[in-house]
Design a protein around this motif. Structure first.
Motif, PDB file in Angstrom:
ATOM      1  N   TYR A   1       0.833  -1.197   0.000  1.00  0.00           N
ATOM      2  CA  TYR A   1       0.000   0.000   0.000  1.00  0.00           C
ATOM      3  C   TYR A   1       0.871   1.251   0.000  1.00  0.00           C
ATOM      4  N   SER A   2       0.259   2.367  -0.369  1.00  0.00           N
ATOM      5  CA  SER A   2       0.875   3.685  -0.254  1.00  0.00           C
ATOM      6  C   SER A   2      -0.146   4.579   0.427  1.00  0.00           C
ATOM      7  N   HIS A   3       0.216   5.152   1.567  1.00  0.00           N
ATOM      8  CA  HIS A   3      -0.720   5.950   2.359  1.00  0.00           C
ATOM      9  C   HIS A   3      -0.379   7.424   2.222  1.00  0.00           C
ATOM     10  N   GLN A   4      -1.325   8.218   1.737  1.00  0.00           N
ATOM     11  CA  GLN A   4      -1.177   9.666   1.599  1.00  0.00           C
ATOM     12  C   GLN A   4       0.136  10.052   0.929  1.00  0.00           C
ATOM     13  N   GLY A   5       0.429   9.393  -0.191  1.00  0.00           N
ATOM     14  CA  GLY A   5       1.596   9.750  -0.975  1.00  0.00           C
ATOM     15  C   GLY A   5       2.907   9.180  -0.470  1.00  0.00           C
ATOM     16  N   SER A   6       2.875   8.338   0.562  1.00  0.00           N
ATOM     17  CA  SER A   6       4.108   7.745   1.070  1.00  0.00           C
ATOM     18  C   SER A   6       4.602   6.679   0.098  1.00  0.00           C
TER      19      SER A   6
ATOM     20  N   GLU B   1     -12.199   6.853   4.395  1.00  0.00           N
ATOM     21  CA  GLU B   1     -11.866   7.885   5.379  1.00  0.00           C
ATOM     22  C   GLU B   1     -11.244   7.347   6.651  1.00  0.00           C
TER      23      GLU B   1
ATOM     24  N   PRO C   1      -7.771   4.784   8.153  1.00  0.00           N
ATOM     25  CA  PRO C   1      -6.522   4.117   7.737  1.00  0.00           C
ATOM     26  C   PRO C   1      -6.538   2.611   7.991  1.00  0.00           C
TER      27      PRO C   1
ATOM     28  N   ASP D   1      -1.591   3.206   8.797  1.00  0.00           N
ATOM     29  CA  ASP D   1      -1.475   4.651   8.987  1.00  0.00           C
ATOM     30  C   ASP D   1      -0.041   5.161   8.990  1.00  0.00           C
ATOM     31  N   GLY D   2       0.891   4.397   8.426  1.00  0.00           N
ATOM     32  CA  GLY D   2       2.257   4.870   8.285  1.00  0.00           C
ATOM     33  C   GLY D   2       3.189   4.437   9.397  1.00  0.00           C
TER      34      GLY D   2
END
Length: 96
Positions: free
Chosen positions: A6-11, A31, A33, A49-50
């Motif tokens: 996965y890639s979370h918020q552009g990570s 909406e 994580p 969530d990173g």
């Protein structure tokens, strides 16, 4: 083995889950994580969530899932399960 990335918020892409059981489907929860991961033997809710350590919540851990559905919001899960004694049950779970 089967993997989910996965890639979370552009990570950058990161490994979310690895299992020897074939992955039937994955679904992000809108909406939030979290992602639902479905295999032949389990249903899991996994946080993405990173953080370096993934938090995994097993759902239906004590039952065999025969059929599974998720409403369009992604927050209500309905399953037909079978218990060890052969009894079947209709189970609803809500993710808040």
């Amino acid at each position: 083995d089967f993997e989910i990335w996965y890639s979370h918020q552009g990570s950058a892409f990161a490994l979310l889950a690895r299992t020897s059981d074939p992955i039937l489907a994955t679904m992000p929860i809108p909406e939030m994580p979290y992602a639902l991961v479905f295999t032949h033997t389990r249903v899991q809710l996994i946080a993405y969530d990173g953080r370096d350590v993934r938090t995994v919540y097993p759902l239906f851990a004590d039952r065999q899932v025969l059929q599974l559905g998720v409403d369009k919001s992604g927050r209500k899960i309905r399953a037909i399960t079978s218990e060890s004694n052969g009894a079947r049950a209709l189970v609803d779970l809500w993710i808040r």
